[in-house]
Structure formats: C-alpha cells, structure tokens
Design a protein around this motif. Structure first.
Motif, PDB file in Angstrom:
ATOM      1  N   THR A  27     -74.499  32.940  35.343  1.00  3.66           N
ATOM      2  CA  THR A  27     -75.136  32.421  34.122  1.00  3.66           C
ATOM      3  C   THR A  27     -75.476  30.959  34.337  1.00  3.66           C
ATOM      4  OG1 THR A  27     -72.998  31.816  33.175  1.00  3.66           O
ATOM      5  CG2 THR A  27     -73.864  34.012  32.639  1.00  3.66           C
ATOM      6  N   GLY A  28     -76.268  30.398  33.445  1.00  6.41           N
ATOM      7  CA  GLY A  28     -76.663  28.997  33.550  1.00  6.41           C
ATOM      8  C   GLY A  28     -78.112  28.870  33.938  1.00  6.41           C
ATOM      9  N   ASP A  29     -78.659  27.693  33.722  1.00  8.53           N
ATOM     10  CA  ASP A  29     -80.080  27.457  33.958  1.00  8.53           C
ATOM     11  C   ASP A  29     -80.393  27.042  35.387  1.00  8.53           C
ATOM     12  OD1 ASP A  29     -80.632  28.013  31.293  1.00  8.53           O
ATOM     13  OD2 ASP A  29     -80.246  25.935  30.690  1.00  8.53           O
ATOM     14  N   GLU A  30     -79.408  26.509  36.104  1.00  6.20           N
ATOM     15  CA  GLU A  30     -79.635  26.055  37.466  1.00  6.20           C
ATOM     16  C   GLU A  30     -79.185  27.122  38.463  1.00  6.20           C
ATOM     17  OE1 GLU A  30     -81.149  23.287  38.325  1.00  6.20           O
ATOM     18  OE2 GLU A  30     -81.446  22.794  36.214  1.00  6.20           O
ATOM     19  N   PRO A  31     -79.862  27.208  39.621  1.00  4.53           N
ATOM     20  CA  PRO A  31     -79.414  28.145  40.655  1.00  4.53           C
ATOM     21  C   PRO A  31     -77.991  27.823  41.101  1.00  4.53           C
ATOM     22  CG  PRO A  31     -81.607  27.299  41.145  1.00  4.53           C
ATOM     23  CD  PRO A  31     -81.061  26.467  40.011  1.00  4.53           C
ATOM     24  N   LEU A  32     -77.214  28.845  41.394  1.00  7.36           N
ATOM     25  CA  LEU A  32     -75.881  28.662  41.941  1.00  7.36           C
ATOM     26  C   LEU A  32     -75.987  28.794  43.449  1.00  7.36           C
ATOM     27  CD1 LEU A  32     -72.926  28.249  41.200  1.00  7.36           C
ATOM     28  CD2 LEU A  32     -72.666  30.729  41.118  1.00  7.36           C
ATOM     29  N   ALA A  33     -75.618  27.726  44.175  1.00 12.49           N
ATOM     30  CA  ALA A  33     -75.850  27.673  45.616  1.00 12.49           C
ATOM     31  C   ALA A  33     -74.542  27.705  46.395  1.00 12.49           C
ATOM     32  CB  ALA A  33     -76.633  26.423  45.979  1.00 12.49           C
ATOM     33  N   PHE A  34     -74.535  28.471  47.477  1.00 16.63           N
ATOM     34  CA  PHE A  34     -73.411  28.543  48.407  1.00 16.63           C
ATOM     35  C   PHE A  34     -73.969  28.413  49.812  1.00 16.63           C
ATOM     36  CE2 PHE A  34     -72.187  30.959  44.697  1.00 16.63           C
ATOM     37  CZ  PHE A  34     -70.882  30.567  44.459  1.00 16.63           C
ATOM     38  N   SER A  35     -73.253  27.729  50.694  1.00 16.26           N
ATOM     39  CA  SER A  35     -73.716  27.568  52.066  1.00 16.26           C
ATOM     40  C   SER A  35     -72.549  27.694  53.031  1.00 16.26           C
ATOM     41  CB  SER A  35     -74.397  26.215  52.260  1.00 16.26           C
ATOM     42  OG  SER A  35     -74.857  26.070  53.596  1.00 16.26           O
ATOM     43  N   ALA A  36     -72.740  28.482  54.074  1.00 16.28           N
ATOM     44  CA  ALA A  36     -71.737  28.617  55.120  1.00 16.28           C
ATOM     45  C   ALA A  36     -71.850  27.455  56.100  1.00 16.28           C
ATOM     46  CB  ALA A  36     -71.923  29.937  55.856  1.00 16.28           C
ATOM     47  N   ASP A  37     -70.796  27.214  56.872  1.00 17.69           N
ATOM     48  CA  ASP A  37     -70.859  26.310  58.008  1.00 17.69           C
ATOM     49  C   ASP A  37     -71.254  27.129  59.237  1.00 17.69           C
ATOM     50  OD1 ASP A  37     -70.078  23.874  56.790  1.00 17.69           O
ATOM     51  OD2 ASP A  37     -67.980  24.530  56.810  1.00 17.69           O
ATOM     52  N   PRO A  38     -72.087  26.591  60.125  1.00 15.05           N
ATOM     53  CA  PRO A  38     -72.469  27.331  61.331  1.00 15.05           C
ATOM     54  C   PRO A  38     -71.248  27.658  62.193  1.00 15.05           C
ATOM     55  CG  PRO A  38     -73.907  25.428  61.008  1.00 15.05           C
ATOM     56  CD  PRO A  38     -72.765  25.284  60.037  1.00 15.05           C
ATOM     57  N   ALA A  39     -71.325  28.782  62.889  1.00 16.45           N
ATOM     58  CA  ALA A  39     -70.296  29.195  63.843  1.00 16.45           C
ATOM     59  C   ALA A  39     -70.971  29.461  65.182  1.00 16.45           C
ATOM     60  CB  ALA A  39     -69.563  30.435  63.355  1.00 16.45           C
ATOM     61  N   ALA A  40     -70.251  29.229  66.268  1.00 20.39           N
ATOM     62  CA  ALA A  40     -70.825  29.429  67.596  1.00 20.39           C
ATOM     63  C   ALA A  40     -69.694  29.686  68.589  1.00 20.39           C
ATOM     64  CB  ALA A  40     -71.641  28.211  68.023  1.00 20.39           C
ATOM     65  N   VAL A  41     -70.067  30.101  69.785  1.00 16.57           N
ATOM     66  CA  VAL A  41     -69.114  30.292  70.874  1.00 16.57           C
ATOM     67  C   VAL A  41     -68.969  28.977  71.635  1.00 16.57           C
ATOM     68  CG1 VAL A  41     -68.636  31.560  73.009  1.00 16.57           C
ATOM     69  CG2 VAL A  41     -69.731  32.725  71.080  1.00 16.57           C
ATOM     70  N   GLU A  42     -67.756  28.624  71.976  1.00 22.09           N
ATOM     71  CA  GLU A  42     -67.523  27.426  72.776  1.00 22.09           C
ATOM     72  C   GLU A  42     -68.399  27.499  74.023  1.00 22.09           C
ATOM     73  OE1 GLU A  42     -66.310  24.896  75.739  1.00 22.09           O
ATOM     74  OE2 GLU A  42     -65.657  26.999  75.905  1.00 22.09           O
ATOM     75  N   ASP A  55     -80.476  30.460  69.979  1.00 19.32           N
ATOM     76  CA  ASP A  55     -80.903  29.779  68.764  1.00 19.32           C
ATOM     77  C   ASP A  55     -79.762  29.749  67.758  1.00 19.32           C
ATOM     78  OD1 ASP A  55     -82.620  28.502  67.037  1.00 19.32           O
ATOM     79  OD2 ASP A  55     -83.519  30.343  66.265  1.00 19.32           O
ATOM     80  N   THR A  56     -79.750  28.721  66.924  1.00 24.98           N
ATOM     81  CA  THR A  56     -78.905  28.655  65.723  1.00 24.98           C
ATOM     82  C   THR A  56     -79.822  28.338  64.563  1.00 24.98           C
ATOM     83  OG1 THR A  56     -76.949  27.880  66.927  1.00 24.98           O
ATOM     84  CG2 THR A  56     -76.992  27.503  64.552  1.00 24.98           C
ATOM     85  N   ARG A  57     -79.796  29.155  63.539  1.00 26.11           N
ATOM     86  CA  ARG A  57     -80.735  28.959  62.448  1.00 26.11           C
ATOM     87  C   ARG A  57     -80.135  29.431  61.132  1.00 26.11           C
ATOM     88  NH1 ARG A  57     -81.544  33.028  65.608  1.00 26.11           N
ATOM     89  NH2 ARG A  57     -82.119  35.106  64.900  1.00 26.11           N
ATOM     90  N   LEU A  80     -77.011  32.009  61.619  1.00 24.30           N
ATOM     91  CA  LEU A  80     -77.040  32.962  62.723  1.00 24.30           C
ATOM     92  C   LEU A  80     -77.099  32.192  64.034  1.00 24.30           C
ATOM     93  CD1 LEU A  80     -79.886  35.300  61.370  1.00 24.30           C
ATOM     94  CD2 LEU A  80     -77.477  35.295  60.733  1.00 24.30           C
ATOM     95  N   THR A  81     -76.193  32.489  64.943  1.00 22.68           N
ATOM     96  CA  THR A  81     -76.217  31.906  66.279  1.00 22.68           C
ATOM     97  C   THR A  81     -76.241  33.047  67.270  1.00 22.68           C
ATOM     98  OG1 THR A  81     -74.950  29.970  65.553  1.00 22.68           O
ATOM     99  CG2 THR A  81     -75.031  30.397  67.918  1.00 22.68           C
ATOM    100  N   ASP A  82     -77.276  33.115  68.097  1.00 22.61           N
ATOM    101  CA  ASP A  82     -77.344  34.244  69.023  1.00 22.61           C
ATOM    102  C   ASP A  82     -77.519  33.793  70.464  1.00 22.61           C
ATOM    103  OD1 ASP A  82     -80.539  34.806  69.597  1.00 22.61           O
ATOM    104  OD2 ASP A  82     -80.193  33.972  67.614  1.00 22.61           O
TER     105      ASP A  82
END
Length: 216
Positions: A27-42, A55-57, A80-82
């Motif tokens: 609910t509410g007038d503004e979008p509710l935003a969530f963001s993950a932190d990137p993950a990658a292989v050492e 790529d990481t995107r 996404l990191t591939d």
C-alpha cells in the motif's frame, strides 16, 4: 557449445519474483523498492576452475499490482553474475562448454515476514522452473545431492541430469543447483555442463564454495 544459453537459468529464477503473486499487500503512493547486493565467485577460485567472468548486471523487476481496487508498485533489483568455460575442440575451434551463474535476490521482508517465494522453493522446484521456461531442455532427473559450506552456511547442492538441444543437437548435461540465505538476500547458484566433460563437477562445487556476497 553453451554460448546461447548463458544466464538462462538465472533469468528464469529472477522471473519468479514477477510470477509469484505474493506482493499484493503493498500500500502507499510511492513504489516500495528492494535491492540485493551483487554476489560473485572469488576470482582465484573461478580461474582455478577454468571459468572466465562474463558479466555482472542488475535485473530490475518493476511490477504494478492491484490492492483494494488501487494500483501499487514494487521495484526489486536482482543481480546476475555469470561465467563461461571454453575449450579448444580441434576443428570446432574454441567452444563454450560450461556455464555458471550466481543470482542474488532480495528477501523482501515486511514486519518480519519474508515475501520472496525463492526462500521456500526447493532446488527441484527451481530447476523445474528453468525447464518450464526453456523448451530445449528436457528429461530433467535428480541424480545426486550433497551438502557444502558457503560463507559459513550449510547449503544443499542438488545434481540433475537433463538433455539440452544445442546448435540443433541433443547433448546430455548435468545441472547443479544450490540456494542459501546471506543477510537480507537469497543466493542461487547454477552450473551447467556436458556430462562427458570429466572432472567438471568438482570445479562447479569449488566455485559454489567460493561465492562472495556482497562482491563489491
């Protein structure tokens, strides 16, 4: 060999956020935003396994839902990191023979409730969703399972056998899938390679054990 399949599984996993139907509470007038932190292989582990970072995107899911007769909006940013593995195969030249993808997706917690459906999905459900989205992959069957430790967390890796249609030819492949939670994100890792590529299972498991989150 697998170049036109790069990041396919990761995209299918991320699309679960759209198709889940579990975000209608907003609910509410503004979008509710969530963001993950990137993950990658050492980087050293990926290099030792013979994989190259492709790529990481970000993949942003912007969905409008209806709540009590009114439209509401949610924005979820996944990463996404591939990686790809290529080999010289004689007259075929350098050919891609392996794909490894890491997906980080926000848990989307409200008042202590986790709303991202990936949190409750088994590895079998995740790989079935990939099959549903890709007509060239068939006959998926679970053939093994083991536990590994990733970032201090025990995670189950499930191994599947499948048939993939690549460049017009059917190829038997193995798919390894694992999922775990780190902080506010779920991490999903998927490795795909031809069954005849000996020793590749340990390379995939080594990369899964070497996931870093956040990677930046």
């Amino acid at each position: 060999m697998l170049s036109n399949r790069r990041a396919l599984a990761a995209l299918a996993v991320a699309l679960l956020l759209v198709t889940s139907g579990c975000i209608g509470f907003i609910t509410g007038d503004e979008p509710l935003a969530f963001s993950a932190d990137p993950a990658a292989v050492e980087s050293g582990a990926a290099q030792d396994a013979g994989y190259e970072l492709n790529d990481t995107r970000p993949l942003e899911i912007n969905e409008t839902v209806e709540v009590a007769g009114q439209e509401r909006q949610i924005v979820a940013t996944n990463y996404l990191t591939d990686y790809k593995k290529s080999m010289e195969l004689g007259p075929l030249g350098e050919t891609e023979v392996g794909v490894f993808t890491v997906v980080s997706t926000p848990a989307v917690e409200i008042a202590g409730r986790t709303l991202n459906p990936i949190g409750s999905y088994s590895n079998a459900r995740l790989v079935q969703f990939v099959q549903e989205q890709y007509s060239g992959m068939s006959d998926i069957e679970q053939v093994g399972e083991e536990n590994i430790t990733v970032q201090g967390t025990e995670a189950t890796v499930t191994k599947f056998a499948a048939t993939a249609t690549l460049q017009g030819q059917e190829v038997d492949v193995y798919i390894h899938v694992t999922k775990y939670r780190d902080g506010e994100d779920f991490i999903v890792a998927i490795g795909v390679y031809p069954q005849q590529l000996g020793g590749e299972e340990e390379n995939v498991l080594s990369m899964m054990r070497s996931i870093e989150h956040p990677s930046e």
